[in-house]
Design an enzyme around this catalytic site. Sequence first.
Site, short mmCIF file in Angstrom:
data_model
loop_
_atom_site.label_atom_id
_atom_site.label_comp_id
_atom_site.label_asym_id
_atom_site.label_seq_id
_atom_site.Cartn_x
_atom_site.Cartn_y
_atom_site.Cartn_z
CE LYS A 177 -2.12 3.07 2.89
NZ LYS A 177 -1.81 4.13 1.83
N GLY A 230 7.01 4.82 7.90
CA GLY A 230 6.02 6.00 8.12
C GLY A 230 6.62 6.82 9.59
CB SER A 236 2.68 3.21 17.94
OG SER A 236 3.30 4.00 18.30
CB CYS A 286 13.50 8.65 7.94
SG CYS A 286 14.23 7.65 6.22
P1 NAD Z 1 1.99 7.96 7.90
O1 NAD Z 1 2.83 8.00 8.64
O2 NAD Z 1 1.22 9.51 7.99
O3 NAD Z 1 2.00 7.51 6.65
C1 NAD Z 1 2.72 6.12 5.76
C2 NAD Z 1 1.37 4.88 5.35
O4 NAD Z 1 0.96 4.63 6.27
C3 NAD Z 1 1.63 5.73 4.84
O5 NAD Z 1 0.75 4.27 3.33
C4 NAD Z 1 -0.41 5.74 5.29
O6 NAD Z 1 -1.36 5.66 3.93
C5 NAD Z 1 -0.31 4.45 6.21
N1 NAD Z 1 -0.86 4.54 7.18
C6 NAD Z 1 -1.71 5.83 7.91
N2 NAD Z 1 -2.79 5.12 8.72
C7 NAD Z 1 -2.22 4.22 9.17
C8 NAD Z 1 -2.78 3.46 9.43
N3 NAD Z 1 -4.25 3.28 10.56
N4 NAD Z 1 -3.10 1.46 9.28
C9 NAD Z 1 -1.83 1.19 8.21
N5 NAD Z 1 -1.62 2.33 7.40
C10 NAD Z 1 -1.48 3.82 7.84
O7 NAD Z 1 4.23 8.46 7.43
P2 NAD Z 1 4.36 9.70 6.20
O8 NAD Z 1 3.38 11.18 6.29
O9 NAD Z 1 3.64 9.14 5.17
O10 NAD Z 1 5.62 10.00 5.88
C11 NAD Z 1 6.29 10.55 7.31
C12 NAD Z 1 6.66 9.74 8.13
O11 NAD Z 1 7.45 8.30 7.24
C13 NAD Z 1 7.33 10.50 8.36
O12 NAD Z 1 7.70 10.53 10.33
C14 NAD Z 1 9.01 10.07 8.54
O13 NAD Z 1 10.51 10.06 9.48
C15 NAD Z 1 9.34 8.57 8.43
N6 NAD Z 1 9.84 8.09 7.38
C16 NAD Z 1 10.96 6.45 8.16
C17 NAD Z 1 11.56 6.39 7.18
C18 NAD Z 1 13.06 5.37 7.26
O14 NAD Z 1 13.11 4.76 6.40
N7 NAD Z 1 12.66 5.55 8.62
C19 NAD Z 1 11.10 6.72 5.92
C20 NAD Z 1 9.76 7.95 5.31
C21 NAD Z 1 9.44 8.43 5.86
#
Ligand code: NAD
Length: 491
Positions: A177, A230, A236, A286
Amino acid sequence: MRSELYIDGTWTPASNGETFEVINPATEEVIHHIAAATAGDVDAAVKAARRAFDNDGWPKLSGTERARYLRAIANGIRARQAEITRLEVIDNGKPFPEADWDIADAAGCFDFYAGLAEQLDSNPEETIALADDRFISKAVREPIGVAGAIIPWNYPLLMASWKVAPALAAGCTVVLKPAEVTSLTALELAAIAHEVGLPPGVLNVVTGAGPVAGQAIIDHSQVDKLAFTGSGSVGSKIMAAAARDIKRVSLELGGKSPFVIFEDSDIEKAVEWVLFGIFWNQGQVCSATSRVLVQEGIYEPLMARLIEETNRIRIGNGLDDGVLLGPLVSKKQYEQVVAAIEAAKAAGATVACGGTRPEGFDKGYYLRPTVLAGVPLDSTAWTEEIFGPVVCVRPFRTEEEAVALANDSRFGLAAAVMSADDVRAERVAKALSAGIVWINCSQPTFTEAPWGGYKESGIGRELGRWGLDNYLETKQITKYVSEDPWGWYIK
Ligand code: NAD
């Protein structure tokens, strides 16, 4: 541009017909509509992946056979490099050369895991030396099953590849996804997989909202493994969902990574790596080194050069030549970053440069690259991820103080250190609490090397052989080889 879900080898609209908008962040124009998967669509995708795993033989293929598909996908990405790069730019906003780099890296990721899939054939098992010679024991690696991969918007195709390539190499099947703001290139990946004849159900791509499509993946009882990149808050939720039926889980979350620069460093080189460490991908990285600690002897001259070079960065539409900073990915992200700068000012920080919309940009989520000085240690600008082109810089006196300040964070994804004294740089690298530490640079990332965070920055490691391990179980097979009876109950 594709607009449908890819489930069981076929393209299909959402079962309720719903779609969502794709907005080009450089122009704010709606450029496309994409299917918004329902929980029922996700169920169909998971069941297809389940069948492909249980009945249709993907895990039963040899690693070498799976590698052929992975290499074909790599070649398919390369064959359409320019077209996919363009899609990434109009979807995410990043400058064309950055997107071009990402797409090449994504292809390289499939090639790399093809190599590891082949190695699974040459090392199918490991013999374990036992103290008791009445037994022989071996460890064999087996794919976990159906992997649910949920990714963010900052590196759309690359994050998809970091999960799909090792999962397929290991013999898992996948439901992917993408983030709702950047789904275009994940759909192209599905199209390429289809073209190279990947069996139906092995890779499924469901686009849609996190709380609907993402939630349906993490709640699904037939998903064996969750791989997520993400935010910490969604991470969490994923861990809690995984806990219900003990799904395997790997999380790559956010960071607030420090960059410690000692005063024996070359100021020009330091400034270049500070810029690369925070402004690449508009700071939506990130691992961005967003807390820069500069030893006091070079603080003033380094700041002067940093401000000068920051003000010189060419801002614009990622499709235009020479642009090195594009718009932020979405209106929501733009507003969050602007609010974080305002909060930093309210907390007492000084905007050394940037902090506003660039002149002449009426449309698009553009923000000038921003350097904040005097950021209080207890302010959210210093402690929390901003995820935009905003760097906080502070002076320090001693190595001990720098390490303490650097490690004073609930995150531990990455860190960087720069010094002409290699012994000191190595010592500080060991003292930094982070999963990735760069010496004399910041951000270069290699498919071969482990990637992941300490503390609240995640669990598990992607990339390299560690990335493959994420999708494998280890089975112990032990054989009793003695001719003697066991002789416990029956003497
Ligand atoms: P996000 O957590 O909002 O979304 C990430 C993904 O999770 C998206 O596909 C979203 O649709 C999905 N999602 C949202 N709610 C969900 C739920 N309840 N159940 C399952 N999936 C769900 O994050 P974002 O805004 O897309 O990305 C930014 C964040 O990601 C930042 O905090 C960044 O640090 C982190 N990030 C980390 C890395 C890493 O390698 N550590 C890489 C890129 C981004």
